[in-house]
Write an enzyme that holds these catalytic residues in place. Structure first.
Site, PDB file in Angstrom:
ATOM      1  N   ASP A  96       1.299  -1.073  -0.068  1.00 41.04           N
ATOM      2  CA  ASP A  96      -0.243  -0.078   0.279  1.00 41.04           C
ATOM      3  C   ASP A  96       1.230   1.306   0.227  1.00 41.04           C
ATOM      4  O   ASP A  96       1.841   1.087   0.355  1.00 41.04           O
ATOM      5  CB  ASP A  96      -1.457  -0.048   1.238  1.00 41.04           C
ATOM      6  CG  ASP A  96      -2.301   1.306   0.955  1.00 41.04           C
ATOM      7  OD1 ASP A  96      -2.289   0.877   0.472  1.00 41.04           O
ATOM      8  OD2 ASP A  96      -2.657   1.151   2.730  1.00 41.04           O
ATOM      9  N   ASN A 118     -10.841  -1.737  -5.502  1.00 40.06           N
ATOM     10  CA  ASN A 118      -9.739  -0.501  -6.567  1.00 40.06           C
ATOM     11  C   ASN A 118      -9.702  -0.573  -7.930  1.00 40.06           C
ATOM     12  O   ASN A 118     -10.589   0.684  -8.192  1.00 40.06           O
ATOM     13  CB  ASN A 118      -8.634  -1.130  -6.352  1.00 40.06           C
ATOM     14  CG  ASN A 118      -7.562  -1.429  -4.968  1.00 40.06           C
ATOM     15  OD1 ASN A 118      -6.945  -2.226  -4.283  1.00 40.06           O
ATOM     16  ND2 ASN A 118      -7.915  -0.385  -4.108  1.00 40.06           N
TER      17      ASN A 118
END
Length: 258
Positions: free
Chosen positions: A33, A82
């Site tokens: 991330d 996402n």
């Protein structure tokens, strides 16, 4: 700069000494991330460039895992969320990086890793799904005990839902009723229908960027995993950060829910 590099090298050496004889996780899962936030901090005009640096960093971290004796790694590349909620240009760039940097290099490199896939490939562009399947198929016969699972187009709740659907379908084809299944159902029955069927659960999950949540990653498999949250963004994740995660893992007494 020279002094900083020297201090870094000395600190890394100290961490390696501390880990001599330490318990090493057999399976590490990585939530990679912070690519875009890293790119902004580095001054890039287009923060999506961070995905390229993040994808290229995978190879380096896999080297660290191999050096530490870690033989199974799972990387969380992109969730279904996402793919649906990010801008189309960003998703397109990310998928290009998955194809060119992750899938292609792993397929063409005569390296140590056998590739496995976790996720709904139907959620991906055809070219990305094709590149990942080639990486999986090309590495399937590698004579290795090192396994890399790429989680992309992945959602833990969807995985469990699909596993149950697959299990019910298989039982129905075998002529069993829901009542029969209810009498005998075990967690192992569900595990046998997950994307990761046949693979051991992760011992350690590392998430970069400072976020302290799982974001739907390996919800079933990570039930008893040790969790380590690192404040640096993925492209800036250093060897010493990795060694600290291993040191933290070694310091814990795993109770597996006890």
């Amino acid at each position: 700069m020279i002094l900083r590099d020297l201090l870094y090298a000395l600190y890394a050496r100290r961490l390696r000494r501390q880990l001599a004889g330490a318990a090493v996780p057999g399976h590490v899962a990585l939530v990679m991330d912070g690519n875009r936030r890293w790119a902004r901090e580095m001054g890039f005009e287009n923060p999506s460039v961070g995905h390229r640096y993040g994808a290229e960093h995978v190879e380096k971290v896999l080297e660290w895992c191999a050096e530490a004796g870690i033989r199974r790694v799972t990387i969380f590349v992109a969730s279904i969320d996402n793919l649906h909620k990010r801008g189309s240009d960003e998703v397109r760039f990310l998928m290009e990086m998955v194809e060119r940097v992750i899938a292609e290099r792993l397929a063409n490199n005569a390296g140590r890793w056998q590739v496995h896939l976790a996720g709904d490939l139907d959620e991906l562009p055809d070219s990305t799904a094709h590149a990942l399947k080639i990486a999986r198929d090309t590495t399937a016969e590698r004579d290795t005990d090192s396994h890399l699972t790429i989680a992309v187009g992945y959602d833990g709740r969807e995985e469990i839902t699909e596993a149950l659907r697959s299990l019910l379908d298989a039982e129905a084809h075998a002529g069993r009723t829901l009542a029969d299944l209810a009498q005998t159902l075990t967690s192992a029955d569900i595990s046998a229908h997950l994307y990761t069927k046949g693979q051991p659960d992760p011992d350690l999950v590392i998430r970069t960027s400072g976020e302290r949540r799982m974001s739907g990653f390996l919800l079933w498999q990570a039930a008893y995993s040790e969790l380590y949250f690192c404040d640096v963004y993925w492209p800036g994740f250093r060897h010493v950060d990795f060694l600290r995660a291993l040191r933290s893992y070694d310091a814990r007494h795993r109770r597996f829910g006890g």
